[in-house]
Design a protein around this motif. Structure first.
Motif, PDB file in Angstrom:
ATOM      1  N   ASP A   1       0.840  -1.194   0.000  1.00 16.27           N
ATOM      2  CA  ASP A   1       0.000   0.000   0.000  1.00 16.27           C
ATOM      3  C   ASP A   1       0.881   1.251   0.000  1.00 16.27           C
ATOM      4  OD1 ASP A   1      -1.733   2.106   0.496  1.00 16.27           O
ATOM      5  OD2 ASP A   1      -2.938   0.999   1.931  1.00 16.27           O
ATOM      6  N   VAL A   2       0.801   2.004  -1.081  1.00 14.36           N
ATOM      7  CA  VAL A   2       1.622   3.215  -1.207  1.00 14.36           C
ATOM      8  C   VAL A   2       0.755   4.459  -1.367  1.00 14.36           C
ATOM      9  CG1 VAL A   2       3.654   2.023  -2.080  1.00 14.36           C
ATOM     10  CG2 VAL A   2       1.881   2.762  -3.691  1.00 14.36           C
ATOM     11  N   ALA A   3      -0.505   4.366  -0.927  1.00 16.02           N
ATOM     12  CA  ALA A   3      -1.429   5.490  -1.124  1.00 16.02           C
ATOM     13  C   ALA A   3      -0.930   6.761  -0.461  1.00 16.02           C
ATOM     14  CB  ALA A   3      -2.813   5.128  -0.589  1.00 16.02           C
ATOM     15  N   ASP A   4      -0.227   6.637   0.664  1.00 18.18           N
ATOM     16  CA  ASP A   4       0.226   7.836   1.377  1.00 18.18           C
ATOM     17  C   ASP A   4       1.256   8.637   0.590  1.00 18.18           C
ATOM     18  OD1 ASP A   4      -1.430   7.172   3.450  1.00 18.18           O
ATOM     19  OD2 ASP A   4       0.149   6.414   4.767  1.00 18.18           O
ATOM     20  N   SER A   5       1.914   7.990  -0.359  1.00 19.21           N
ATOM     21  CA  SER A   5       2.939   8.679  -1.143  1.00 19.21           C
ATOM     22  C   SER A   5       2.418   9.240  -2.456  1.00 19.21           C
ATOM     23  CB  SER A   5       4.119   7.731  -1.428  1.00 19.21           C
ATOM     24  OG  SER A   5       4.775   7.381  -0.238  1.00 19.21           O
ATOM     25  N   ILE A   6       1.185   8.916  -2.801  1.00 20.07           N
ATOM     26  CA  ILE A   6       0.612   9.450  -4.033  1.00 20.07           C
ATOM     27  C   ILE A   6       0.430  10.961  -3.883  1.00 20.07           C
ATOM     28  CG2 ILE A   6      -1.428   9.464  -5.520  1.00 20.07           C
ATOM     29  CD1 ILE A   6      -1.785   6.495  -4.842  1.00 20.07           C
ATOM     30  N   GLY A   7       0.880  11.682  -4.889  1.00 16.85           N
ATOM     31  CA  GLY A   7       0.771  13.144  -4.854  1.00 16.85           C
ATOM     32  C   GLY A   7       1.991  13.836  -4.299  1.00 16.85           C
ATOM     33  N   LYS A   8       2.913  13.075  -3.699  1.00 18.10           N
ATOM     34  CA  LYS A   8       4.163  13.660  -3.221  1.00 18.10           C
ATOM     35  C   LYS A   8       5.190  13.579  -4.339  1.00 18.10           C
ATOM     36  CE  LYS A   8       3.242  12.377   1.593  1.00 18.10           C
ATOM     37  NZ  LYS A   8       3.696  11.575   2.761  1.00 18.10           N
ATOM     38  N   ALA A   9       5.790  14.683  -4.642  1.00 10.19           N
ATOM     39  CA  ALA A   9       6.632  14.779  -5.835  1.00 10.19           C
ATOM     40  C   ALA A   9       7.948  14.048  -5.659  1.00 10.19           C
ATOM     41  CB  ALA A   9       6.893  16.239  -6.173  1.00 10.19           C
ATOM     42  N   ALA A  10       8.317  13.273  -6.661  1.00  7.65           N
ATOM     43  CA  ALA A  10       9.650  12.689  -6.734  1.00  7.65           C
ATOM     44  C   ALA A  10      10.630  13.768  -7.165  1.00  7.65           C
ATOM     45  CB  ALA A  10       9.646  11.536  -7.740  1.00  7.65           C
ATOM     46  N   PRO A  11      11.937  13.561  -6.980  1.00  2.61           N
ATOM     47  CA  PRO A  11      12.921  14.534  -7.462  1.00  2.61           C
ATOM     48  C   PRO A  11      12.713  14.845  -8.938  1.00  2.61           C
ATOM     49  CG  PRO A  11      13.979  12.905  -6.051  1.00  2.61           C
ATOM     50  CD  PRO A  11      12.573  12.437  -6.262  1.00  2.61           C
ATOM     51  N   ALA A  12      12.864  16.110  -9.283  1.00  2.00           N
ATOM     52  CA  ALA A  12      12.567  16.570 -10.650  1.00  2.00           C
ATOM     53  C   ALA A  12      13.363  15.811 -11.695  1.00  2.00           C
ATOM     54  CB  ALA A  12      12.823  18.066 -10.762  1.00  2.00           C
ATOM     55  N   GLU A  13      14.637  15.504 -11.387  1.00  2.00           N
ATOM     56  CA  GLU A  13      15.458  14.820 -12.382  1.00  2.00           C
ATOM     57  C   GLU A  13      14.975  13.396 -12.629  1.00  2.00           C
ATOM     58  OE1 GLU A  13      17.569  14.469  -8.357  1.00  2.00           O
ATOM     59  OE2 GLU A  13      16.455  15.986  -9.501  1.00  2.00           O
ATOM     60  N   GLU A  14      14.372  12.752 -11.595  1.00  2.00           N
ATOM     61  CA  GLU A  14      13.839  11.409 -11.793  1.00  2.00           C
ATOM     62  C   GLU A  14      12.573  11.445 -12.644  1.00  2.00           C
ATOM     63  OE1 GLU A  14      13.383   9.172  -8.224  1.00  2.00           O
ATOM     64  OE2 GLU A  14      15.442   9.543  -7.545  1.00  2.00           O
ATOM     65  N   VAL A  15      11.759  12.457 -12.445  1.00  2.00           N
ATOM     66  CA  VAL A  15      10.554  12.608 -13.264  1.00  2.00           C
ATOM     67  C   VAL A  15      10.944  12.844 -14.711  1.00  2.00           C
ATOM     68  CG1 VAL A  15       8.533  14.046 -13.695  1.00  2.00           C
ATOM     69  CG2 VAL A  15       9.151  13.452 -11.334  1.00  2.00           C
ATOM     70  N   THR A  16      11.886  13.746 -14.927  1.00  2.00           N
ATOM     71  CA  THR A  16      12.335  14.030 -16.296  1.00  2.00           C
ATOM     72  C   THR A  16      12.938  12.795 -16.937  1.00  2.00           C
ATOM     73  OG1 THR A  16      12.761  16.346 -15.736  1.00  2.00           O
ATOM     74  CG2 THR A  16      13.849  15.474 -17.693  1.00  2.00           C
ATOM     75  N   GLY A  17      13.712  12.049 -16.158  1.00  2.00           N
ATOM     76  CA  GLY A  17      14.320  10.828 -16.684  1.00  2.00           C
ATOM     77  C   GLY A  17      13.272   9.814 -17.102  1.00  2.00           C
ATOM     78  N   PHE A  18      12.218   9.683 -16.308  1.00  2.00           N
ATOM     79  CA  PHE A  18      11.146   8.754 -16.651  1.00  2.00           C
ATOM     80  C   PHE A  18      10.463   9.179 -17.948  1.00  2.00           C
ATOM     81  CE2 PHE A  18       6.634   7.683 -16.646  1.00  2.00           C
ATOM     82  CZ  PHE A  18       6.687   6.297 -16.525  1.00  2.00           C
ATOM     83  N   VAL A  19      10.127  10.449 -18.062  1.00  2.00           N
ATOM     84  CA  VAL A  19       9.448  10.935 -19.269  1.00  2.00           C
ATOM     85  C   VAL A  19      10.321  10.716 -20.501  1.00  2.00           C
ATOM     86  CG1 VAL A  19       8.433  12.950 -20.395  1.00  2.00           C
ATOM     87  CG2 VAL A  19       8.119  12.614 -17.929  1.00  2.00           C
TER      88      VAL A  19
ATOM     89  N   GLU B   1      -6.659   3.441  -2.014  1.00  2.00           N
ATOM     90  CA  GLU B   1      -7.058   4.239  -0.855  1.00  2.00           C
ATOM     91  C   GLU B   1      -6.537   5.669  -0.993  1.00  2.00           C
ATOM     92  OE1 GLU B   1      -6.469   2.367   2.911  1.00  2.00           O
ATOM     93  OE2 GLU B   1      -7.873   0.753   2.429  1.00  2.00           O
ATOM     94  N   THR B   2      -7.031   6.324  -2.018  1.00  2.00           N
ATOM     95  CA  THR B   2      -6.685   7.703  -2.296  1.00  2.00           C
ATOM     96  C   THR B   2      -7.933   8.424  -2.775  1.00  2.00           C
ATOM     97  OG1 THR B   2      -5.115   9.112  -3.512  1.00  2.00           O
ATOM     98  CG2 THR B   2      -6.012   7.200  -4.685  1.00  2.00           C
ATOM     99  N   ASP B   3      -7.860   9.725  -2.932  1.00  2.00           N
ATOM    100  CA  ASP B   3      -9.070  10.498  -3.223  1.00  2.00           C
ATOM    101  C   ASP B   3      -9.498  10.435  -4.683  1.00  2.00           C
ATOM    102  OD1 ASP B   3      -9.255  11.307  -0.577  1.00  2.00           O
ATOM    103  OD2 ASP B   3      -8.054  13.104  -0.892  1.00  2.00           O
ATOM    104  N   THR B   4      -8.535  10.326  -5.594  1.00  2.00           N
ATOM    105  CA  THR B   4      -8.833  10.483  -7.009  1.00  2.00           C
ATOM    106  C   THR B   4      -8.644   9.182  -7.769  1.00  2.00           C
ATOM    107  OG1 THR B   4      -8.027  12.762  -6.871  1.00  2.00           O
ATOM    108  CG2 THR B   4      -8.317  11.830  -9.077  1.00  2.00           C
ATOM    109  N   PRO B   5      -9.635   8.731  -8.534  1.00  2.00           N
ATOM    110  CA  PRO B   5      -9.469   7.511  -9.338  1.00  2.00           C
ATOM    111  C   PRO B   5      -8.365   7.672 -10.372  1.00  2.00           C
ATOM    112  CG  PRO B   5     -11.781   8.175  -9.200  1.00  2.00           C
ATOM    113  CD  PRO B   5     -10.980   9.313  -8.666  1.00  2.00           C
TER     114      PRO B   5
END
Length: 416
Positions: A99-117, A181-185
């Motif tokens: 269960d990782v619902a508590d981490s949904i919406g918390k931003a990962a480091p910007a460079e990791e997001v860019t790397g994923f994209v 277990e988060t607010d948004t589908p």
């Protein structure tokens, strides 16, 4: 990884007395030629409420399978665990709902997001996947937004999975990732992006539990747009099939429907999709077995009925306390809860009919059912008095448990 069967079905057993009654429902279905694998589940929160230990779930399931001669697969689910709570589940579970619902919406480091994209240009554009109701339109900005919202949660899932696999050996672990277990589908395009991220994290996820549109309240039917759910569920199945081929995820990967008990209006939709596509399913129920225990005690009359009424009266006096932890998954109109004096005048069948989920019964009360669903720790307060009453009325209680799972859940889902 431990390879999961095509159809798995989660059953909760709050007080570890109904594993045999639950298993009899799966035996009946197997006798009809349909194999569905039982998965006994219980969360850390539920163990804390009741005062039990994870080992008790395994022990009860093992005893039931041996007594009834069940020689097919079965599993024990460490339900909704996190890194800080998984420890006691490691020796006795093989299915892990991460269960990782508590981490949904918390931003990962910007460079990791860019790397994923940058790694996933295939996610951008008009995606025409087999089985979709319509092509997915995904922009680079969409991928960026979803990665910002979910990448940290996926990283956390990877950390938890590796901890479990290091402790047990990967061949002894079936992993589910829960994001319900988060607010948004999550939309189908978001699910695809999340699955790409799970593949990058090298999690051999076999079931994923998204949050679907609509209300999945505890112990009662779905509330929402059935046509929308049908599109969403079918599109999610198509997305999973595509992700398995594209990202090398396990071919046993399937949708998991949490709070799946009593969602009677959804079962025909799910069954049609499974039959048409050949997809697998994990559907999780939990507190309905506890409700069937209360129904059985009411039907038994005498001291059983007396205890059932006492439990309801106590729950009525503590509505706010018991409902608070489940506020996002119940809808109770307190004005529709009968007072204790009224209920005390009922006989056993009348009380049972108010709780038993037969929607066309004039006495059925969804508000009572939901309140009792989340009030199981009242029975724990009674300790051996409650469990002794279960033993004394084992046959009538067990019959209610078996009928509920077989007649109202397994048959509509897998037989029709």
């Amino acid at each position: 990884m431990l390879h999961l069967e095509k159809y798995t079905f989660g059953v909760g057993d709050r007080f570890a007395h109904q594993a045999g009654a639950q298993l009899r429902a799966f035996i009946q279905l197997a006798d009809e030629g349909i194999d569905v694998t039982p998965v006994w589940n219980k969360s850390n929160r539920e163990h804390n409420f009741v005062g039990s230990e994870p080992q008790s779930v395994y022990d009860a399931a093992k005893a039931a399978t041996e007594k009834l001669g069940w020689d097919k697969a079965w599993h024990v689910d460490a339900d909704h665990i996190q890194l800080k709570t998984v420890g006691p589940f490691l020796p006795c579970s093989d299915f892990f709902t991460i269960d990782v619902a508590d981490s949904i919406g918390k931003a990962a480091p910007a460079e990791e997001v860019t790397g994923f994209v940058d790694r996933h240009p295939e996610l951008v554009g008009t995606l025409k996947l087999d089985g979709l109701s319509a092509p997915l339109e995904v922009t680079r900005d969409d991928v960026q937004r979803v990665a910002e919202q979910y990448l940290l949660a996926v990283k956390e899932a990877g950390q938890i999975y590796r901890h479990i696999a290091d402790a047990k050996g990967a061949d002894n672990v079936a992993a589910e990732v829960s994001m319900d277990e988060t607010d948004t589908p999550q939309t189908p395009p978001e699910l695809l992006i999340i699955l790409a991220a799970l593949s990058d994290e090298k999690i051999p996820v076999q079931t994923i539990a998204p949050k679907f549109t609509g209300r999945f309240n505890k112990g009662v039917d779905y509330v929402g747009d059935l046509d929308q759910f049908k599109r969403e569920f079918n599109d999610d199945v198509a997305v999973i099939a595509h992700a398995v081929k594209t990202y090398g995820l396990p071919d046993s990967l399937k949708l998991s429907v949490h709070s799946g008990s009593d969602k009677f209006s959804l079962y025909p939709i799910i069954r049609e999709c499974l039959q048409r596509t050949g997809a697998g399913l994990h559907l999780k129920t939990a507190g309905t077995t506890w409700l069937e225990e209360i129904i059985g005690l009411a039907e038994a009359g005498g001291d059983g009925l007396k205890l059932a009424k006492e439990i309801y009266a106590y729950a009525l006096e503590h509505v706010e306390e018991f409902c608070a932890p489940y506020a996002s998954v119940i809808d109770i109109d307190q004005s529709k809860l009968p007072d204790a004096e009224t209920v005390n005048a009922w006989d056993g069948p009348r009380l049972a009919s108010a709780i038993r989920h037969i929607q066309d019964n004039e006495h059925f009360n969804a508000h009572m059912r939901q309140l009792l669903h989340v009030s199981f720790k009242v029975a724990a307060k009674h300790g051996s008095r409650y469990t002794d009453m279960l033993k004394a009325n084992e046959e009538i209680v067990g019959n209610e448990v078996t009928k509920n799972i077989y007649d109202r859940h397994l048959k509509p889902l897998f037989v029709g």
